[in-house]
Enzyme design. Sequence first.
Site, short mmCIF file in Angstrom:
data_model
loop_
_atom_site.label_atom_id
_atom_site.label_comp_id
_atom_site.label_asym_id
_atom_site.label_seq_id
_atom_site.Cartn_x
_atom_site.Cartn_y
_atom_site.Cartn_z
CB CYS A 1 49.82 41.63 42.23
SG CYS A 1 49.72 39.84 42.02
CG HIS B 1 48.43 45.81 37.81
ND1 HIS B 1 49.52 45.51 38.61
CD2 HIS B 1 47.58 44.75 37.95
CE1 HIS B 1 49.33 44.34 39.20
NE2 HIS B 1 48.16 43.86 38.81
CD GLU C 1 46.12 49.22 34.69
OE1 GLU C 1 47.00 49.96 35.18
OE2 GLU C 1 46.33 48.02 34.39
CE LYS D 1 52.16 43.07 36.49
NZ LYS D 1 52.16 44.54 36.59
CG HIS E 1 51.89 39.53 37.52
ND1 HIS E 1 52.54 40.34 38.46
CD2 HIS E 1 50.56 39.64 37.83
CE1 HIS E 1 51.65 40.88 39.27
NE2 HIS E 1 50.45 40.46 38.92
CG PHE F 1 44.42 37.78 43.62
CD1 PHE F 1 44.08 38.36 42.41
CD2 PHE F 1 44.65 36.41 43.64
CE1 PHE F 1 43.97 37.60 41.25
CE2 PHE F 1 44.55 35.64 42.48
CZ PHE F 1 44.21 36.23 41.29
#
Length: 400
Positions: free
Chosen positions: A161, A295, A306, A324, A329, A388
């Site tokens: 991502c 993010h 985060e 998002k 996403h 990931f």
Amino acid sequence: MSREADVIVTGIGLVTAAGNDVESTWDAVCEGRATARRDPELRDLPVSLSCRVDLADAAPKHSPSLRPDPCARMGLTAVAQALERAKLDPADWDPTRVAVVTGCSFGGMHSAQTAATRFAADGPTSVSPYFLTGYLINMVSATIALHLGVRGPTLNVATACASGATALGAARDLLTSGQCDIAVVCGADAAVTPSVVTGFAQLNALSDQGSRPFDTTRDGFVIAEGAGALVLERPEHAAARSAPHLARFIGFGATTDAHHLVAPHPEGQEAERALRAALVEAGISPGEVDHVNAHGTSTPRGDAVEAALLARVFPHTPPVTSAKGALGHPLGAAGAIEAALTVLALRTGMVPPVAGLREPDPAFALDLVTTSPRQQEITFAVSNSFGFGGHNAVVVLAKA
């Protein structure tokens, strides 16, 4: 850092569940309008929410021999918009001085699904010879290069991502090293398929209620598809052709957690290091950052990590948003889409709200924008992308 490492953003293009153009996407994000819907193709799965793109009549004309997967079609559409905004005509450029860099984490999953279904039903001879040209992860970059006649460096980066943001960093390096004058950057993913959704559901990463970044009730992300494109140019090249100057790309940082294949480091150490490195390269202090495009996936652990690192780096609490909540996403496309949205924030002086955020987690020391856009002067902005595998990528943009 030396300003020699700056590059100019001269064009942007967007394809999202909110629409196949920049204006539709920006409107949805600024309105805080969620685009998630119940997906008939996912109805038999534990999770049936998705943010799908309607590609009907959206893609630019292309040679029938390309037979692009929806992922590449989205990329082509976003790139066409970006080139138009940049006032670039491929007929006028030196194709050996143009690069194409894409960020895709999955490739052509629709092509893979079709091939697998045909193989299971009718055997190997039923599989299209175009299966691999639709499926392979490099084919978005190859298709764009073929469509535009680009003969400079062409590559795909895959950092899950964070792919779209990593692609921006790689393209910036090609420009500053003198290997090209123009870089067409595109993040694209179209992986809303039963197999991919099942995989994320088995990891308990998805929400069947909605995307709610940084909310007390957040319980996972909503899977999406889409593409974001940015045209980057060396300052001298952009100036010579009086190109539009939408923003300056002034800093980039990338690190790896080396902690877990899917879980972020609980203290966000390497993500923080990427953020601080990007700021150092940009030549600005944390206190000069006016806006953060987080993010912000809406996962319990990811948002907490985060939020904590943002509070450590930015005690002055600049306004934070996450797209998002509105767009879902879009996986490998997220970094490019969100960088383009950050360019729009710089140009309009407007920070969009976090769609779906109703009860901000009281544990987060952040200035989260809610309900409606916030108008303010924005000179420097940060866009975070984490993936990931422990991939971290941070882009710093400045007002042109």
